[in-house]
Structures are given as structure tokens and as C-alpha cells.
Design an enzyme around this catalytic site. Structure first.
Site, mmCIF file in Angstrom:
data_model
loop_
_atom_site.group_PDB
_atom_site.id
_atom_site.type_symbol
_atom_site.label_atom_id
_atom_site.label_comp_id
_atom_site.label_asym_id
_atom_site.label_seq_id
_atom_site.Cartn_x
_atom_site.Cartn_y
_atom_site.Cartn_z
ATOM 1 N N ASP A 3 3.693 -0.666 -23.871
ATOM 2 C CA ASP A 3 2.650 0.349 -24.096
ATOM 3 C C ASP A 3 1.357 -0.338 -24.480
ATOM 4 O O ASP A 3 1.358 -1.398 -25.114
ATOM 5 C CB ASP A 3 3.082 1.369 -25.151
ATOM 6 C CG ASP A 3 3.403 0.745 -26.497
ATOM 7 O OD1 ASP A 3 2.524 0.715 -27.371
ATOM 8 O OD2 ASP A 3 4.555 0.288 -26.675
ATOM 9 N N GLU A 30 2.107 8.906 -36.953
ATOM 10 C CA GLU A 30 2.298 7.801 -37.894
ATOM 11 C C GLU A 30 1.621 8.058 -39.230
ATOM 12 O O GLU A 30 1.983 7.449 -40.229
ATOM 13 C CB GLU A 30 1.728 6.507 -37.303
ATOM 14 C CG GLU A 30 2.298 6.128 -35.947
ATOM 15 C CD GLU A 30 1.627 4.901 -35.365
ATOM 16 O OE1 GLU A 30 1.326 3.956 -36.137
ATOM 17 O OE2 GLU A 30 1.385 4.867 -34.137
#
Length: 298
Positions: A101, A193
Site C-alpha cells: 500500500d 487509527e
């Protein structure tokens, strides 16, 4: 009685004041000196062996704290690789489908060079790219990377970095405007996150984003977060129903006991065509199962 001249009287007074101040300063200095002598005396009265014990314990505590916070989390980087080493890391054993990613942090990617990884013993098949963040930030590299990934035969996906301080519906609408998914692409990803003080509200807002995205793309979104974040903030059957992309670095196996589809196992991978370090992932299944997860043709 003879009077003294005025100037002599003034001078005498000043001298008296100066003497008093000098005595006060000397007195304070003497007291301070006595305290210091007393302190030094007390310290010197400690046995030599006890001094060494105190120094040894202090040094040991420093080493333990330094190791725990600065060395222990990264010891996996220096462990011997008993499996297969590729792309600068020791690859997790038992997984055949590899991916990575990226975002604008990786800079400009040479996709032609990167394409060569598909002809290696450990071919890289899929890539997730950051598309958006919050309610108004677009990743500057997304459009080019998304187009090039399709052109060079990678199974591509896009993710949104969630901001708990921004309205969830607004963030979903922004992602929808930013990303046009096609059949064969991976489902959209919600990257969560950032913690929130109001956990119940965070869960409600995340569900708003997920529901709106699923309604638009007609596919269940993927939920990305660390296993610690998942257990602490999203330990709910509602979130367990989503395909889970787990972030867990420098370990031989995933500690998370629930179901998961992708594992981001390192952030220090190296791939041809990318100058910066890159996150590497594996898919929990074979190539056929990965294709079954992609957006189907209508």
C-alpha cells in the site's frame, strides 16, 4: 555638644547599613555552607558498597526502560530469517498472495519497474492506495497511482483515512466524489487509527461512514486498523462483520484471534520502482479467493 557635619552623619549611616547587609550575607553564606557540609557529610557517610549498588540499580533501570520503549518493538527486524526473505524483509510463511500500500509519501512510482515483481517467485498482486483524508484532503498521488495500477495489471484498492473530528457523512461523501471504483477493484477501505475520547460516538460515526459507502458501491467496505485498536475500541459484533485488514508489524504470526482478510506485516519493505520504504501485505487466502472479494460485474 559639638554637632557633626551633615555629610559625616550621612556617611556614617550608610556605613552602618552596609555593615548590616554584609553581616546578613555572611550569615546566609555560612548557613548555606553548613547545610552543604552537612549534606556532603551525610553522603560521605554512606558505605562505598551501597553507593555502587545504587549506581548499578539506576543503570539497570535505565537499560530496561530504554530496551522496552526503543529496542523491543523493533527486535523482529534483526531476528534471523528462518523462512523466505524477499523485498527486504522476512516474508510471513504460508501466504502466497502478496501486496503493498502507498500514498504520496512514497513519491513518484516507476510502475513499469514495479511490474517486474509479478514475474518473481513471490509475485506482488494487489495494491491499496490512499485516496482521501477527513472531509477535504485528497492524496496528491492517488489519481496517477490508481490509473497506473490498473494499466500494469495490479488488483487495486483505495482507502480513506478517517478523522474523528470531522462529520462522518461528510467524509463518506468526499470519498465517493474522489474514488470511482470499477469491477475487479477491491472494496473501499476505512483506515481508522486516531483515537477519540468519546468511544460510543466514534463507533456510531464509523457505522455512518460504512453504511453510506456500502450503499453507494454495493459492496461491504474493508476495515483497516491495528489489532490493538480493534480489540480496544471496535470489539463489537457489528464491526466483526466487515472484512478486516490488520496492521501488526515485526511478528511471525498475527496475534488477533478473529477473522481477517489482509495482514500489513511490515512498514520497511523495499520494492523496485519505489525509492521510499513501503508497507507490505499478504492476503489470507489464494488468488481465486482474492478475486472473489473484488467488486463484481453488474
Amino acid at each position: 555638644m559639638v554637632k557633626e557635619p551633615p555629610i559625616q552623619v550621612v556617611n556614617k549611616t550608610r556605613k552602618t547599613v552596609k555593615q548590616k547587609r554584609t553581616k546578613t550575607v555572611r550569615s546566609k553564606s555560612a548557613a548555606s555552607g553548613n547545610r552543604k557540609k552537612k549534606k556532603d557529610s551525610e553522603y560521605s557517610s554512606i558505605p562505598l558498597w551501597l553507593k555502587y549498588v545504587i549506581l548499578g540499580v539506576s543503570a539497570a533501570l535505565f537499560v530496561i526502560v530504554f530496551y522496552y520503549f526503543f529496542i523491543r518493538p523493533y527486535t523482529y527486524r534483526w531476528k534471523p530469517c528462518y523462512g523466505v526473505k524477499a523485498y527486504g524483509v522476512c516474508l510471513p510463511q504460508g501466504y502466497s498472495v502478496h501486496g503493498f500500500d502507498v500514498s504520496h509519501h512514497q513519491g513518484k512510482i516507476d510502475w513499469e519497474e514495479l511490474h517486474k515483481t509479478q514475474q518473481t517467485p513471490f509475485p506482488v498482486r494487489f495494491v491499496f492506495m490512499k485516496a482521501s483524508e477527513g472531509g477535504d484532503f485528497s492524496d496528491t498521488a492517488f489519481v496517477r497511482n490508481f490509473d497506473m495500477a490498473r494499466q500494469y495489471g495490479f488488483i487495486r484498492g483505495a482507502y480513506h483515512f478517517y478523522n474523528p473530528k470531522t462529520d462522518a457523512a461528510r467524509q463518506a461523501d468526499f470519498f465517493i466524489r474522489s474514488v470511482k471504483l470499477e469491477p475487479g477493484d477491491l472494496p473501499p477501505v476505512l483506515d481508522i487509527e486516531t483515537r477519540s475520547k468519546d468511544v460510543p460516538k466514534l463507533r456510531r460515526d464509523l457505522k455512518i461512514w460504512l453504511d453510506k459507502i456500502e450503499k453507494h458501491y454495493h459492496v461491504k467496505p474493508i476495515l483497516y486498523t491495528s489489532y490493538k485498536f480493534k480489540n480496544r475500541y471496535l470489539n463489537d459484533s457489528i464491526f466483526d462483520s466487515y472484512p478486516y485488514w490488520i496492521a501488526h508489524y515485526y511478528v511471525d504470526s498475527v496475534e488477533y484471534k478473529g477473522q481477517w482478510k489482509f495482514w500489513q506485516h511490515t512498514d520497511v519493505g523495499t520494492l523496485p520502482g519505489i525509492d521510499e520504504s513501503v508497507d507490505l501485505n499478504v492476503f489470507n487466502g489464494n488468488m481465486e479467493e482474492l478475486l472473489q472479494l473484488t467488486i463484481p460485474k453488474e
